[in-house]
Design a protein around this motif. Structure first.
Motif, PDB file in Angstrom:
ATOM      1  N   LYS A   1      -6.277 -14.759 -37.710  1.00 28.87           N
ATOM      2  CA  LYS A   1      -5.593 -14.499 -36.444  1.00 28.87           C
ATOM      3  C   LYS A   1      -6.328 -15.115 -35.266  1.00 28.87           C
ATOM      4  O   LYS A   1      -5.999 -14.840 -34.113  1.00 28.87           O
ATOM      5  CB  LYS A   1      -5.457 -12.989 -36.242  1.00 28.87           C
ATOM      6  N   ALA A   2      -7.330 -15.945 -35.530  1.00 30.37           N
ATOM      7  CA  ALA A   2      -8.090 -16.593 -34.463  1.00 30.37           C
ATOM      8  C   ALA A   2      -7.407 -17.913 -34.091  1.00 30.37           C
ATOM      9  O   ALA A   2      -7.438 -18.863 -34.876  1.00 30.37           O
ATOM     10  CB  ALA A   2      -9.519 -16.842 -34.910  1.00 30.37           C
TER      11      ALA A   2
ATOM     12  N   TYR B   1     -14.916 -29.780 -46.714  1.00 28.43           N
ATOM     13  CA  TYR B   1     -14.998 -30.014 -45.268  1.00 28.43           C
ATOM     14  C   TYR B   1     -14.863 -28.700 -44.499  1.00 28.43           C
ATOM     15  O   TYR B   1     -15.597 -28.458 -43.532  1.00 28.43           O
ATOM     16  CB  TYR B   1     -13.916 -30.997 -44.834  1.00 28.43           C
ATOM     17  N   LEU B   2     -13.938 -27.832 -44.922  1.00 28.21           N
ATOM     18  CA  LEU B   2     -13.774 -26.541 -44.244  1.00 28.21           C
ATOM     19  C   LEU B   2     -15.078 -25.746 -44.258  1.00 28.21           C
ATOM     20  O   LEU B   2     -15.408 -25.049 -43.291  1.00 28.21           O
ATOM     21  CB  LEU B   2     -12.673 -25.724 -44.914  1.00 28.21           C
ATOM     22  N   ALA B   3     -15.825 -25.872 -45.340  1.00 32.69           N
ATOM     23  CA  ALA B   3     -17.096 -25.137 -45.453  1.00 32.69           C
ATOM     24  C   ALA B   3     -18.090 -25.573 -44.382  1.00 32.69           C
ATOM     25  O   ALA B   3     -19.010 -24.831 -44.046  1.00 32.69           O
ATOM     26  CB  ALA B   3     -17.694 -25.337 -46.840  1.00 32.69           C
ATOM     27  N   THR B   4     -17.890 -26.768 -43.817  1.00 32.87           N
ATOM     28  CA  THR B   4     -18.814 -27.266 -42.791  1.00 32.87           C
ATOM     29  C   THR B   4     -18.364 -26.927 -41.379  1.00 32.87           C
ATOM     30  O   THR B   4     -19.164 -26.993 -40.444  1.00 32.87           O
ATOM     31  CB  THR B   4     -18.988 -28.801 -42.903  1.00 32.87           C
ATOM     32  N   ILE B   5     -17.080 -26.574 -41.192  1.00 37.53           N
ATOM     33  CA  ILE B   5     -16.595 -26.339 -39.826  1.00 37.53           C
ATOM     34  C   ILE B   5     -16.235 -24.886 -39.537  1.00 37.53           C
ATOM     35  O   ILE B   5     -16.188 -24.494 -38.370  1.00 37.53           O
ATOM     36  CB  ILE B   5     -15.376 -27.234 -39.496  1.00 37.53           C
TER      37      ILE B   5
ATOM     38  N   PRO C   1      -1.106 -16.486 -35.193  1.00 32.93           N
ATOM     39  CA  PRO C   1      -1.157 -17.929 -35.436  1.00 32.93           C
ATOM     40  C   PRO C   1      -1.305 -18.313 -36.906  1.00 32.93           C
ATOM     41  O   PRO C   1      -1.527 -19.487 -37.214  1.00 32.93           O
ATOM     42  CB  PRO C   1      -2.386 -18.344 -34.637  1.00 32.93           C
ATOM     43  N   LYS C   2      -1.219 -17.330 -37.819  1.00 36.26           N
ATOM     44  CA  LYS C   2      -1.286 -17.666 -39.242  1.00 36.26           C
ATOM     45  C   LYS C   2      -0.161 -18.630 -39.601  1.00 36.26           C
ATOM     46  O   LYS C   2       0.913 -18.605 -38.977  1.00 36.26           O
ATOM     47  CB  LYS C   2      -1.144 -16.404 -40.097  1.00 36.26           C
ATOM     48  N   PHE C   3      -0.392 -19.450 -40.617  1.00 35.22           N
ATOM     49  CA  PHE C   3       0.649 -20.392 -41.021  1.00 35.22           C
ATOM     50  C   PHE C   3       0.427 -20.842 -42.454  1.00 35.22           C
ATOM     51  O   PHE C   3      -0.619 -20.589 -43.054  1.00 35.22           O
ATOM     52  CB  PHE C   3       0.695 -21.603 -40.072  1.00 35.22           C
ATOM     53  N   LEU C   4       1.432 -21.529 -42.985  1.00 29.77           N
ATOM     54  CA  LEU C   4       1.381 -22.053 -44.354  1.00 29.77           C
ATOM     55  C   LEU C   4       1.975 -23.453 -44.341  1.00 29.77           C
ATOM     56  O   LEU C   4       2.945 -23.715 -43.627  1.00 29.77           O
ATOM     57  CB  LEU C   4       2.159 -21.127 -45.287  1.00 29.77           C
ATOM     58  N   VAL C   5       1.379 -24.366 -45.106  1.00 27.82           N
ATOM     59  CA  VAL C   5       1.829 -25.755 -45.162  1.00 27.82           C
ATOM     60  C   VAL C   5       2.133 -26.119 -46.616  1.00 27.82           C
ATOM     61  O   VAL C   5       1.340 -25.807 -47.515  1.00 27.82           O
ATOM     62  CB  VAL C   5       0.761 -26.715 -44.601  1.00 27.82           C
ATOM     63  N   VAL C   6       3.272 -26.769 -46.844  1.00 29.92           N
ATOM     64  CA  VAL C   6       3.724 -27.089 -48.202  1.00 29.92           C
ATOM     65  C   VAL C   6       3.517 -28.567 -48.509  1.00 29.92           C
ATOM     66  O   VAL C   6       3.805 -29.437 -47.681  1.00 29.92           O
ATOM     67  CB  VAL C   6       5.216 -26.731 -48.377  1.00 29.92           C
TER      68      VAL C   6
ATOM     69  N   GLU D   1      -8.277 -25.789 -35.386  1.00 31.54           N
ATOM     70  CA  GLU D   1      -9.222 -26.613 -36.141  1.00 31.54           C
ATOM     71  C   GLU D   1      -8.720 -26.876 -37.555  1.00 31.54           C
ATOM     72  O   GLU D   1      -8.845 -27.985 -38.080  1.00 31.54           O
ATOM     73  CB  GLU D   1     -10.588 -25.917 -36.193  1.00 31.54           C
ATOM     74  N   ILE D   2      -8.148 -25.852 -38.168  1.00 36.72           N
ATOM     75  CA  ILE D   2      -7.676 -25.994 -39.549  1.00 36.72           C
ATOM     76  C   ILE D   2      -6.454 -26.903 -39.607  1.00 36.72           C
ATOM     77  O   ILE D   2      -6.312 -27.722 -40.522  1.00 36.72           O
ATOM     78  CB  ILE D   2      -7.388 -24.613 -40.169  1.00 36.72           C
ATOM     79  N   VAL D   3      -5.561 -26.788 -38.626  1.00 38.80           N
ATOM     80  CA  VAL D   3      -4.407 -27.683 -38.568  1.00 38.80           C
ATOM     81  C   VAL D   3      -4.877 -29.131 -38.485  1.00 38.80           C
ATOM     82  O   VAL D   3      -4.371 -30.014 -39.190  1.00 38.80           O
ATOM     83  CB  VAL D   3      -3.509 -27.349 -37.348  1.00 38.80           C
ATOM     84  N   ARG D   4      -5.860 -29.381 -37.639  1.00 38.74           N
ATOM     85  CA  ARG D   4      -6.383 -30.740 -37.485  1.00 38.74           C
ATOM     86  C   ARG D   4      -6.983 -31.241 -38.798  1.00 38.74           C
ATOM     87  O   ARG D   4      -6.787 -32.388 -39.185  1.00 38.74           O
ATOM     88  CB  ARG D   4      -7.433 -30.757 -36.377  1.00 38.74           C
ATOM     89  N   ALA D   5      -7.702 -30.345 -39.496  1.00 37.62           N
ATOM     90  CA  ALA D   5      -8.311 -30.728 -40.777  1.00 37.62           C
ATOM     91  C   ALA D   5      -7.243 -31.045 -41.818  1.00 37.62           C
ATOM     92  O   ALA D   5      -7.375 -31.990 -42.605  1.00 37.62           O
ATOM     93  CB  ALA D   5      -9.230 -29.613 -41.268  1.00 37.62           C
ATOM     94  N   ILE D   6      -6.173 -30.249 -41.836  1.00 45.66           N
ATOM     95  CA  ILE D   6      -5.087 -30.495 -42.787  1.00 45.66           C
ATOM     96  C   ILE D   6      -4.431 -31.842 -42.515  1.00 45.66           C
ATOM     97  O   ILE D   6      -4.215 -32.650 -43.424  1.00 45.66           O
ATOM     98  CB  ILE D   6      -4.035 -29.359 -42.711  1.00 45.66           C
ATOM     99  N   GLN D   7      -4.124 -32.096 -41.258  1.00 45.26           N
ATOM    100  CA  GLN D   7      -3.454 -33.350 -40.909  1.00 45.26           C
ATOM    101  C   GLN D   7      -4.341 -34.561 -41.185  1.00 45.26           C
ATOM    102  O   GLN D   7      -3.864 -35.601 -41.649  1.00 45.26           O
ATOM    103  CB  GLN D   7      -3.022 -33.303 -39.450  1.00 45.26           C
TER     104      GLN D   7
END
Length: 199
Positions: A21-22, A128-132, A48-53, A28-34
């Protein structure tokens, strides 16, 4: 929530589920996914939770990473996970907390419009997520067994299991989340299913 609104994830389809919910971390996670997986259809339920397919030709295992969002998602553990074959997510319907409909800002028109990702991309993404992400744990990968072994072969000697439990330290390093406690408890129960002491 109507169970018919849930989509069972099948081979060839995966979903990255972002459970925090942050708002700043979601950005940041959206940017990492893209950047690492590509731009894909997003489903929003409890912002702000979300899911990407995504689609895939690979056999991608379930993977997740837990982290600290400074209590924004309490009492739940904030995490990012990739939902793979056999798991499910809600595609449509009313969210049980917001009482608002799930929303796809850009609806999926055809399956071919969903970009494909590879197993290696997913692995690199979680690394990568583990670093950010703040106070991130190591990514957890759950391998799927094609055929479960006979249950009787998993049964342990009660005395040996009790000795092992007594030697198991109850530390945050070994059990960083509630799920870790549950996993060990389930393993103990499976090892000595007939022992009343595990009840």
């Amino acid at each position: 929530r109507d169970p018919s609104d849930a989509v069972l994830v099948r081979r060839g389809l995966v979903a990255v589920d972002v459970d925090t919910k942050a708002p700043d971390l979601c950005v940041e996670i959206v940017r990492a996914i893209q950047d690492r997986l590509g731009s894909a259809p997003i489903r929003i339920g409890d912002k702000p939770k979300f899911l990407v397919v995504f689609r895939t030709d690979d056999d991608i295992p379930y993977e997740r990473i837990d982290f600290d969002d400074a209590g924004a998602s309490a009492p739940k553990t904030p995490r990012v996970e990739i939902l793979t074959a056999g798991r499910q997510f809600v595609a449509h319907g009313i969210h049980p907390d917001t009482r608002q409909p799930y929303h796809w800002p850009k609806p999926i028109t055809t399956l071919d419009s969903i970009p494909k990702i590879t197993r290696q991309q997913v692995h690199d993404f979680f690394d990568y997520l583990a670093t950010i992400l703040p106070k991130a744990h190591q990514p957890v990968i759950e391998a799927r067994s094609k055929e479960a072994p006979p249950q009787h072969t998993l049964t342990g000697d009660v005395q040996h299991v009790r000795r092992a439990i007594n030697l198991l330290p109850n530390t945050e390093a070994l059990f960083p989340t509630y799920d870790d406690y549950v996993r060990v408890g389930a393993a103990i129960k499976a090892a000595v299913p007939e022992d009343d002491a595990t009840e």
